[in-house]
Scaffold this motif. Structure first.
Motif, PDB file in Angstrom:
ATOM      1  N   LEU A 258      -4.298  -5.801 -16.583  1.00 20.79           N
ATOM      2  CA  LEU A 258      -3.576  -5.343 -15.395  1.00 20.79           C
ATOM      3  C   LEU A 258      -2.952  -4.014 -15.788  1.00 20.79           C
ATOM      4  O   LEU A 258      -2.014  -3.970 -16.576  1.00 20.79           O
ATOM      5  N   THR A 259      -3.519  -2.925 -15.287  1.00 21.70           N
ATOM      6  CA  THR A 259      -3.034  -1.619 -15.747  1.00 21.70           C
ATOM      7  C   THR A 259      -2.147  -0.959 -14.707  1.00 21.70           C
ATOM      8  O   THR A 259      -2.144  -1.329 -13.540  1.00 21.70           O
ATOM      9  N   ILE A 260      -1.404   0.035 -15.190  1.00 22.26           N
ATOM     10  CA  ILE A 260      -0.481   0.763 -14.322  1.00 22.26           C
ATOM     11  C   ILE A 260      -1.285   1.534 -13.272  1.00 22.26           C
ATOM     12  O   ILE A 260      -2.191   2.287 -13.610  1.00 22.26           O
ATOM     13  N   ASN A 261      -0.945   1.340 -11.992  1.00 27.39           N
ATOM     14  CA  ASN A 261      -1.633   2.093 -10.950  1.00 27.39           C
ATOM     15  C   ASN A 261      -0.843   3.366 -10.631  1.00 27.39           C
ATOM     16  O   ASN A 261       0.200   3.629 -11.242  1.00 27.39           O
ATOM     17  N   VAL A 262      -1.326   4.142  -9.689  1.00 26.84           N
ATOM     18  CA  VAL A 262      -0.700   5.433  -9.416  1.00 26.84           C
ATOM     19  C   VAL A 262       0.732   5.262  -8.884  1.00 26.84           C
ATOM     20  O   VAL A 262       1.608   6.063  -9.191  1.00 26.84           O
ATOM     21  N   ASP A 263       0.968   4.186  -8.127  1.00 28.57           N
ATOM     22  CA  ASP A 263       2.333   3.904  -7.661  1.00 28.57           C
ATOM     23  C   ASP A 263       3.266   3.715  -8.858  1.00 28.57           C
ATOM     24  O   ASP A 263       4.392   4.228  -8.880  1.00 28.57           O
ATOM     25  N   GLY A 264       2.797   2.944  -9.834  1.00 29.31           N
ATOM     26  CA  GLY A 264       3.608   2.676 -11.022  1.00 29.31           C
ATOM     27  C   GLY A 264       3.891   3.939 -11.816  1.00 29.31           C
ATOM     28  O   GLY A 264       5.016   4.172 -12.283  1.00 29.31           O
TER      29      GLY A 264
ATOM     30  N   HIS B  61       0.871  -1.194   0.000  1.00 21.61           N
ATOM     31  CA  HIS B  61       0.000   0.000   0.000  1.00 21.61           C
ATOM     32  C   HIS B  61       0.898   1.231   0.000  1.00 21.61           C
ATOM     33  O   HIS B  61       1.503   1.545   1.015  1.00 21.61           O
ATOM     34  N   GLY B  62       1.000   1.861  -1.155  1.00 28.24           N
ATOM     35  CA  GLY B  62       1.818   3.063  -1.263  1.00 28.24           C
ATOM     36  C   GLY B  62       3.293   2.763  -1.410  1.00 28.24           C
ATOM     37  O   GLY B  62       4.044   3.572  -1.947  1.00 28.24           O
ATOM     38  N   GLY B  63       3.699   1.602  -0.946  1.00 27.83           N
ATOM     39  CA  GLY B  63       5.120   1.319  -0.875  1.00 27.83           C
ATOM     40  C   GLY B  63       5.674   0.587  -2.082  1.00 27.83           C
ATOM     41  O   GLY B  63       6.837   0.188  -2.098  1.00 27.83           O
ATOM     42  N   ALA B  64       4.836   0.448  -3.106  1.00 31.78           N
ATOM     43  CA  ALA B  64       5.326  -0.254  -4.294  1.00 31.78           C
ATOM     44  C   ALA B  64       6.169   0.661  -5.169  1.00 31.78           C
ATOM     45  O   ALA B  64       6.788   0.206  -6.122  1.00 31.78           O
ATOM     46  N   ILE B  65       6.189   1.958  -4.844  1.00 31.54           N
ATOM     47  CA  ILE B  65       6.885   2.900  -5.721  1.00 31.54           C
ATOM     48  C   ILE B  65       8.369   2.545  -5.853  1.00 31.54           C
ATOM     49  O   ILE B  65       8.895   2.443  -6.962  1.00 31.54           O
ATOM     50  N   ALA B  66       9.021   2.310  -4.717  1.00 31.86           N
ATOM     51  CA  ALA B  66      10.450   1.978  -4.767  1.00 31.86           C
ATOM     52  C   ALA B  66      10.683   0.664  -5.522  1.00 31.86           C
ATOM     53  O   ALA B  66      11.596   0.562  -6.341  1.00 31.86           O
ATOM     54  N   ASP B  67       9.850  -0.336  -5.249  1.00 35.87           N
ATOM     55  CA  ASP B  67      10.000  -1.626  -5.936  1.00 35.87           C
ATOM     56  C   ASP B  67       9.820  -1.453  -7.445  1.00 35.87           C
ATOM     57  O   ASP B  67      10.543  -2.058  -8.233  1.00 35.87           O
ATOM     58  N   CYS B  68       8.852  -0.654  -7.806  1.00 32.33           N
ATOM     59  CA  CYS B  68       8.572  -0.457  -9.228  1.00 32.33           C
ATOM     60  C   CYS B  68       9.715   0.317  -9.889  1.00 32.33           C
ATOM     61  O   CYS B  68      10.099   0.005 -11.023  1.00 32.33           O
ATOM     62  N   MET B  69      10.252   1.316  -9.185  1.00 34.43           N
ATOM     63  CA  MET B  69      11.401   2.045  -9.726  1.00 34.43           C
ATOM     64  C   MET B  69      12.556   1.092 -10.000  1.00 34.43           C
ATOM     65  O   MET B  69      13.211   1.168 -11.035  1.00 34.43           O
ATOM     66  N   GLU B  70      12.772   0.183  -9.047  1.00 35.43           N
ATOM     67  CA  GLU B  70      13.873  -0.773  -9.204  1.00 35.43           C
ATOM     68  C   GLU B  70      13.635  -1.670 -10.422  1.00 35.43           C
ATOM     69  O   GLU B  70      14.550  -1.922 -11.212  1.00 35.43           O
ATOM     70  N   MET B  71      12.396  -2.100 -10.572  1.00 34.40           N
ATOM     71  CA  MET B  71      12.049  -2.947 -11.719  1.00 34.40           C
ATOM     72  C   MET B  71      12.294  -2.198 -13.033  1.00 34.40           C
ATOM     73  O   MET B  71      12.874  -2.743 -13.974  1.00 34.40           O
ATOM     74  N   ILE B  72      11.865  -0.946 -13.072  1.00 30.93           N
ATOM     75  CA  ILE B  72      12.068  -0.147 -14.289  1.00 30.93           C
ATOM     76  C   ILE B  72      13.562   0.052 -14.556  1.00 30.93           C
ATOM     77  O   ILE B  72      14.037  -0.106 -15.691  1.00 30.93           O
ATOM     78  N   GLN B  73      14.305   0.363 -13.500  1.00 33.94           N
ATOM     79  CA  GLN B  73      15.749   0.603 -13.674  1.00 33.94           C
ATOM     80  C   GLN B  73      16.487  -0.651 -14.117  1.00 33.94           C
ATOM     81  O   GLN B  73      17.371  -0.596 -14.970  1.00 33.94           O
TER      82      GLN B  73
END
Lengths: 268, 268, 268, 268
Positions: D196-202, D100-112
């Motif tokens: 499965l669409t991009i959410n606001v965290d993504g 909840h809210g904390g996927a931003i860092a994980d998603c950044m890592e995935m993108i990087q």
């Protein structure tokens, strides 16, 4: 959204009836100790006398460590700003993590990994091979520059709690492969000429492995143990110190009871 | 800034030496229970057997109350988002306040006020006058529409923990004026035709008054007692439920151990 | 248990639709600033340009105060033990209370009380009577040995944030009776020969009174303002300091950007 | 213990002087917005107009999501027990984690990670190879049954915040490889027939990657953004609901302002 029924197996509540893991709470009150109740609520069964005594020793070992630990400082930092007791305790608990109190789970995992490799490699003679496994493990930690969880302490070179926990674990017949493995690790470190001894986190970790406590509950033991210590510090801060003071930990002075011995021999 | 030395009287730390209120911690380990250590760290002395048994009963009484209390919900709300154990426990502790668990201090104050007025008005015959004082107090609470702290429960009309705590307090010779006063309050309420009974907070408050525990420590007893229950809930949430679930407390079902009796009679 | 429907008037959520106080969030994004959105979510309306600029100034004024405040220390104490960002921030926020950041609500109440007495006593000539009321108030605080909320600072004898906030409040036409009253209080204190000046909490309190912000939201402004500062400290601790270090606040050294001037004149 | 001097580069405090990253705070007040100050304190420089507008949009996008998120529930659970504002906010923040809210860092890592592999494999034609990389990544997540961070939402099948964030990032010239890569990921998922669409965290993660914000600050943006929403909920709970109520999220009803449009066109 998920609307389906979900299950819980801890406590059943009906009007005028509270059952903890099946027992009426009023039947337990006056009969079991808080430590036995902790064992019951976490594992589902009231622990036997030996396990209870081991749990008591673990909880007593970590009840406090003076004013310097970060958890105590955070709790006092919060208290000095006028926070109520529960908020100060929460600030303290939030400062119990991987590098303070929180190494227990990491150390349990390290011990279990070692024991796994041990039994895989050489199921019948774990003792002879465990030294090899310990050496490999320490080399791999050194190579990756990781801290060895459960080893070293910024104040104690030989932690008196560690010695006592291992002595009790032996005496009560609880010490098994977990305690053996961490001692092997310590010996192997000693062979390299380093002075890095098992700290109280490491000792608790080894004993919990041998008691079959799940890793995910490990750090909770430290938190439960330390909470009364945090209560004492917050209360002392609230009742003896001015508000919004500049807390310089280095300038504290102990002025409590003088050294005294506990002579009651009821357990021995 | 304030640079002067400040004092603490809880724990003294030297290299390889940890003294809790004067005792070496390793001497206490294996000899005193966690509850005795809680008494020691909070009051400076190891409590005697009767006080220890009373403290154990208080701590056991409040160890858990199922999934519905706000503290349990907040802890599970935190856990379902992936929080570590300590953060979930902190969220739970932050939800223990005036209206949940936190009435103990308020109720102690109400009892102490009543006792004060009692001894001022009529020092020699408190019993005869206490009913009058209780009546006045209840009228003043009703007039100001304040909740009477320590009375009423949203689930239990007759809380089994209250009955048991008072029984033990009598049995152990701990019940004094505090327990007498809250019972008087309950009787006076009963005379008005209302059904508002003493809840577990009220019972603990009365017993703590009679034990001489400071009010500022009162709520800490509830927090210490409830922590293991919160640990059990967070662990259950983490290990048996999917992450980021929609927690509908109403849809829970108890599927733990069936009803069972505690038959060990070691204390009686 | 209470099963009835309850109301909320903040945000309405439907599948693929998020309305903040009636507005689609995607319509606000890119058009209003975060500060305008803060005004909207707290009061229900987007603040006008002057109020927004005042809110910005309040939020900027309290964004950070270096490493010494207890909230920063608690956040760093938590971070050094390996806590994640959110737990360290929570520890920091728990250390914002009556004596640190939390005086805003108390000071607002004091100002409002004074204004009330002012208008009751002498509705037509508040200015002439306000000095009298200020004198009475200060005498009553001194008599009860209470701290005057919003006055004094352990580092600043003349807080530059206070001066600037009052200047902006005048310039934007926001300063009214609240600002006038706290200045009267300061003058009266000055007359007694004491050097106790309005701190940033006091200045914010006076401005919030004049903006009509409810007292119960007051401390939230400090918490919202300070959060980014706490984020910066936790991040700095996590990325530049070793774990489990002994944080001695006295031994810190500033090594950031050198003194520089903000020359952008876009608002003036 | 470590007694050496340590460095901080955030804020310099001298008597009557507060310098944020080198600037006198009173010079910034009234001139820069809170969002610009957030940029300054986190990165060391005041962001330019385009970056500021992007940051505002990110912060506005996540300011609130109604009563159902776990962080809001935990904050209200705490508030209903009588907790002060700061403790309720802390409980809320503690419920912002990986799921909840904390996927931003994980998603950044995935993108990087994806971008890294992209440039390693085929430095000159990232566009042609990125689809391949996205396919591999999704297969590896499916194989290990891991959630794809930044994708999916329990309420929104097409999150309006995502669309708007990407539109603004394009418009402001901020969107680069990060936004491109997450869109590629979404297309590849779409090709598999899944919805499965991009959410606001993504969306925030992709934009933060393109803005060069460090991963370790990512979740802090969500926490800073959501704090005012939590303040609004705690305040509403404290001022409109009875204490110790049984909060059934399902039974809430929105009764705030009716649907309305934001017609101010000042930015476009």
């Amino acid at each position: 959204m998920n609307d389906s029924t979900w299950s819980t197996s801890i406590t059943q509540i009906k009007p005028n009836e509270i059952r903890i893991r099946g027992f009426r709470v009023e039947e337990l009150m006056g009969k079991i100790t808080f430590t036995e109740a902790i064992g019951l609520i976490l594992t589902g069964e009231i622990p036997d006398e030996k396990v209870t005594r081991m749990l008591d020793a673990i909880l007593v070992s970590s009840i406090d460590h003076g004013v310097t630990p970060p958890s105590t400082q955070a709790a006092r930092d919060s208290a000095t700003t006028g926070a109520p007791m529960n908020a100060s305790l929460a600030a303290g608990i939030l400062s119990i993590n991987r590098y303070h109190g929180g190494a227990i789970a990491d150390c349990m995992e390290m011990i279990q990994d070692s024991l796994c490799r041990c039994s895989e490699d050489n199921p019948k003679s774990c003792n002879s091979s465990s030294v090899e496994i310990a050496r490999e493990l320490i080399i791999s930690y050194q190579a990756s520059k990781k801290r060895l969880p459960g080893f070293g302490h910024r104040v104690h070179s030989k932690d008196p709690r560690t010695t006592r926990l291992f002595m009790l674990a032996e005496e009560l017949g609880i010490a098994q492969n977990g305690v053996a493995m961490i001692k092997t690790l310590q010996n192997v470190i000693g062979d390299t000429g380093k002075e890095l001894t098992i700290n109280v986190d490491g000792a608790i970790a080894a004993v919990l492995v041998d008691m079959g406590i799940p890793n995910d509950l490990a750090n909770a033991f430290f938190i439960m143990a330390r909470l009364p210590g945090l209560v004492a510090h917050v209360y002392e801060e609230q009742t003896t110190q001015p508000p919004m003071r500049d807390i310089d930990v280095k300038l504290h002075r102990y002025n409590g009871p003088e050294d005294r011995n506990y002579t009651d021999e009821k357990h021995e």
